[in-house]
Scaffold this motif. Sequence first.
Motif, PDB file in Angstrom:
ATOM      1  N   UNK A   6       0.395  -0.605  -0.262  1.00 40.24           N
ATOM      2  CA  UNK A   6       0.308   0.029  -0.183  1.00 40.24           C
ATOM      3  C   UNK A   6       0.944   1.351  -0.172  1.00 40.24           C
ATOM      4  N   UNK A   7       0.710   1.797  -0.874  1.00 37.92           N
ATOM      5  CA  UNK A   7       1.127   2.900  -1.052  1.00 37.92           C
ATOM      6  C   UNK A   7       0.942   4.443  -0.450  1.00 37.92           C
ATOM      7  N   UNK A   8       1.261   5.057   0.290  1.00 42.20           N
ATOM      8  CA  UNK A   8      -0.048   6.678   1.121  1.00 42.20           C
ATOM      9  C   UNK A   8       1.161   7.225   0.909  1.00 42.20           C
ATOM     10  N   UNK A   9       0.490   8.483   0.072  1.00 43.14           N
ATOM     11  CA  UNK A   9       0.605   9.974   0.790  1.00 43.14           C
ATOM     12  C   UNK A   9       0.323  10.623   0.819  1.00 43.14           C
ATOM     13  N   UNK A  10       0.583  11.652   1.690  1.00 43.80           N
ATOM     14  CA  UNK A  10      -0.588  12.519   2.834  1.00 43.80           C
ATOM     15  C   UNK A  10       0.327  14.211   1.857  1.00 43.80           C
ATOM     16  N   UNK A  11      -1.000  14.939   1.686  1.00 48.52           N
ATOM     17  CA  UNK A  11      -0.831  16.491   1.839  1.00 48.52           C
ATOM     18  C   UNK A  11      -1.669  17.014   2.794  1.00 48.52           C
ATOM     19  N   UNK A  12      -1.127  17.663   2.516  1.00 48.83           N
ATOM     20  CA  UNK A  12      -1.652  19.183   3.450  1.00 48.83           C
ATOM     21  C   UNK A  12      -2.516  20.517   2.937  1.00 48.83           C
ATOM     22  N   UNK A  13      -3.442  20.378   3.582  1.00 38.61           N
ATOM     23  CA  UNK A  13      -4.302  21.603   3.075  1.00 38.61           C
ATOM     24  C   UNK A  13      -5.010  22.399   4.543  1.00 38.61           C
ATOM     25  N   UNK A  14      -5.380  23.936   4.159  1.00 43.06           N
ATOM     26  CA  UNK A  14      -5.701  24.767   5.073  1.00 43.06           C
ATOM     27  C   UNK A  14      -6.462  24.194   6.119  1.00 43.06           C
ATOM     28  N   UNK A  15      -7.902  23.040   5.918  1.00 40.28           N
ATOM     29  CA  UNK A  15      -8.539  22.678   6.766  1.00 40.28           C
ATOM     30  C   UNK A  15      -8.570  21.103   6.672  1.00 40.28           C
ATOM     31  N   UNK A  16      -7.570  20.429   5.794  1.00 42.89           N
ATOM     32  CA  UNK A  16      -8.204  19.194   5.952  1.00 42.89           C
ATOM     33  C   UNK A  16      -6.420  18.413   4.646  1.00 42.89           C
ATOM     34  N   UNK A  17      -6.818  17.513   5.641  1.00 43.40           N
ATOM     35  CA  UNK A  17      -5.535  16.318   5.289  1.00 43.40           C
ATOM     36  C   UNK A  17      -5.634  14.845   4.463  1.00 43.40           C
ATOM     37  N   UNK A  18      -4.584  15.047   3.167  1.00 38.91           N
ATOM     38  CA  UNK A  18      -5.192  14.177   1.731  1.00 38.91           C
ATOM     39  C   UNK A  18      -4.691  13.345   2.395  1.00 38.91           C
ATOM     40  N   UNK A  19      -5.483  11.613   2.242  1.00 44.31           N
ATOM     41  CA  UNK A  19      -3.799  10.267   2.466  1.00 44.31           C
ATOM     42  C   UNK A  19      -4.805   9.803   1.067  1.00 44.31           C
ATOM     43  N   UNK A  20      -3.600   9.744   0.315  1.00 45.70           N
ATOM     44  CA  UNK A  20      -4.587   9.376  -0.883  1.00 45.70           C
ATOM     45  C   UNK A  20      -3.244   7.859  -0.986  1.00 45.70           C
ATOM     46  N   UNK A  21      -4.172   6.972  -1.494  1.00 44.46           N
ATOM     47  CA  UNK A  21      -3.467   5.614  -1.157  1.00 44.46           C
ATOM     48  C   UNK A  21      -3.612   5.075  -2.818  1.00 44.46           C
ATOM     49  N   UNK A  22      -2.751   4.112  -2.449  1.00 45.81           N
ATOM     50  CA  UNK A  22      -2.342   3.076  -3.552  1.00 45.81           C
ATOM     51  C   UNK A  22      -2.389   1.905  -3.201  1.00 45.81           C
ATOM     52  N   UNK A  23      -2.919   0.803  -4.140  1.00 48.89           N
ATOM     53  CA  UNK A  23      -2.582  -0.841  -3.802  1.00 48.89           C
ATOM     54  C   UNK A  23      -3.991  -1.234  -3.115  1.00 48.89           C
ATOM     55  N   UNK A  24      -3.296  -2.540  -1.634  1.00 51.47           N
ATOM     56  CA  UNK A  24      -4.429  -2.961  -0.852  1.00 51.47           C
ATOM     57  C   UNK A  24      -4.556  -2.971   0.621  1.00 51.47           C
ATOM     58  N   UNK A  25      -5.567  -2.986   0.922  1.00 55.88           N
ATOM     59  CA  UNK A  25      -5.987  -2.220   2.598  1.00 55.88           C
ATOM     60  C   UNK A  25      -6.334  -3.747   3.164  1.00 55.88           C
ATOM     61  N   UNK A  26      -5.207  -4.542   3.924  1.00 54.77           N
ATOM     62  CA  UNK A  26      -5.411  -6.080   4.267  1.00 54.77           C
ATOM     63  C   UNK A  26      -4.843  -6.527   5.572  1.00 54.77           C
ATOM     64  N   UNK A  27      -4.676  -7.065   5.888  1.00 56.27           N
ATOM     65  CA  UNK A  27      -4.003  -7.341   7.045  1.00 56.27           C
ATOM     66  C   UNK A  27      -2.525  -6.728   7.634  1.00 56.27           C
ATOM     67  N   UNK A  28      -2.041  -7.202   5.980  1.00 54.47           N
ATOM     68  CA  UNK A  28      -0.676  -6.650   5.953  1.00 54.47           C
ATOM     69  C   UNK A  28      -0.092  -5.146   6.515  1.00 54.47           C
ATOM     70  N   UNK A  29      -1.585  -4.411   5.474  1.00 54.07           N
ATOM     71  CA  UNK A  29      -0.974  -3.068   5.290  1.00 54.07           C
ATOM     72  C   UNK A  29      -1.917  -2.160   6.300  1.00 54.07           C
ATOM     73  N   UNK A  30      -2.833  -2.123   7.223  1.00 57.66           N
ATOM     74  CA  UNK A  30      -3.880  -1.809   7.672  1.00 57.66           C
ATOM     75  C   UNK A  30      -2.486  -0.922   8.364  1.00 57.66           C
ATOM     76  N   UNK A  31      -2.152  -1.425   9.287  1.00 57.91           N
ATOM     77  CA  UNK A  31      -1.355  -0.661  10.636  1.00 57.91           C
ATOM     78  C   UNK A  31       0.021   0.480   9.940  1.00 57.91           C
ATOM     79  N   UNK A  32      -0.116   0.591   8.777  1.00 53.45           N
ATOM     80  CA  UNK A  32       0.574   1.779   8.034  1.00 53.45           C
ATOM     81  C   UNK A  32      -0.104   2.783   8.385  1.00 53.45           C
ATOM     82  N   UNK A  33      -2.263   1.924   6.967  1.00 52.84           N
ATOM     83  CA  UNK A  33      -3.007   3.169   6.967  1.00 52.84           C
ATOM     84  C   UNK A  33      -3.396   3.868   8.551  1.00 52.84           C
ATOM     85  N   UNK A  34      -2.882   3.470   9.490  1.00 51.18           N
ATOM     86  CA  UNK A  34      -3.390   3.722  10.716  1.00 51.18           C
ATOM     87  C   UNK A  34      -2.681   4.701  11.124  1.00 51.18           C
ATOM     88  N   UNK A  35      -1.404   4.277  11.199  1.00 47.80           N
ATOM     89  CA  UNK A  35      -0.563   5.125  11.847  1.00 47.80           C
ATOM     90  C   UNK A  35      -0.127   6.078  10.813  1.00 47.80           C
TER      91      UNK A  35
END
Length: 125
Positions: A6-35
């Motif tokens: 799971x590739x994760x990129x984070x972009x911050x704007x004035x009132x929100x943070x956009x977390x762009x995800x590419x790949x699979x969200x599963x047992x192996x990648x969910x902890x990285x998404x949570x972090x």
Amino acid sequence: MAHQKLDISVHREANETIVALTGEIDLHTAPRLSAAVDAALAEDPVRVVLDMGGVTFCDSRGLGTLVILARAAARSRAVLVLANLGDFLRRLLAVSGIGEHFVIRDNASEPGPEGHDPSTPEPPR
């Protein structure tokens, strides 16, 4: 069997943070998404937007993680928004019965309200 990453990129704007995800969200990648979302919430945004346009798979652990992250956002007085959901993710949220508990946007960059919009469902508690 090798699992997708799971590739994760984070972009911050004035009132929100956009977390762009590419790949699979599963047992192996969910902890990285949570972090990544926990780190975004630490900066007190109004919204954390998960751009799901690149998500190719989501298992039960991934769904559970989304629910947990929505609750964490609510505790932080933020809103977790799911954006750019593909057909399979929309079906998965509908079949599982949890879709109604999320704020869903068609586009990650569309403007949102400054707080929680009463016309959208409350995040799960």
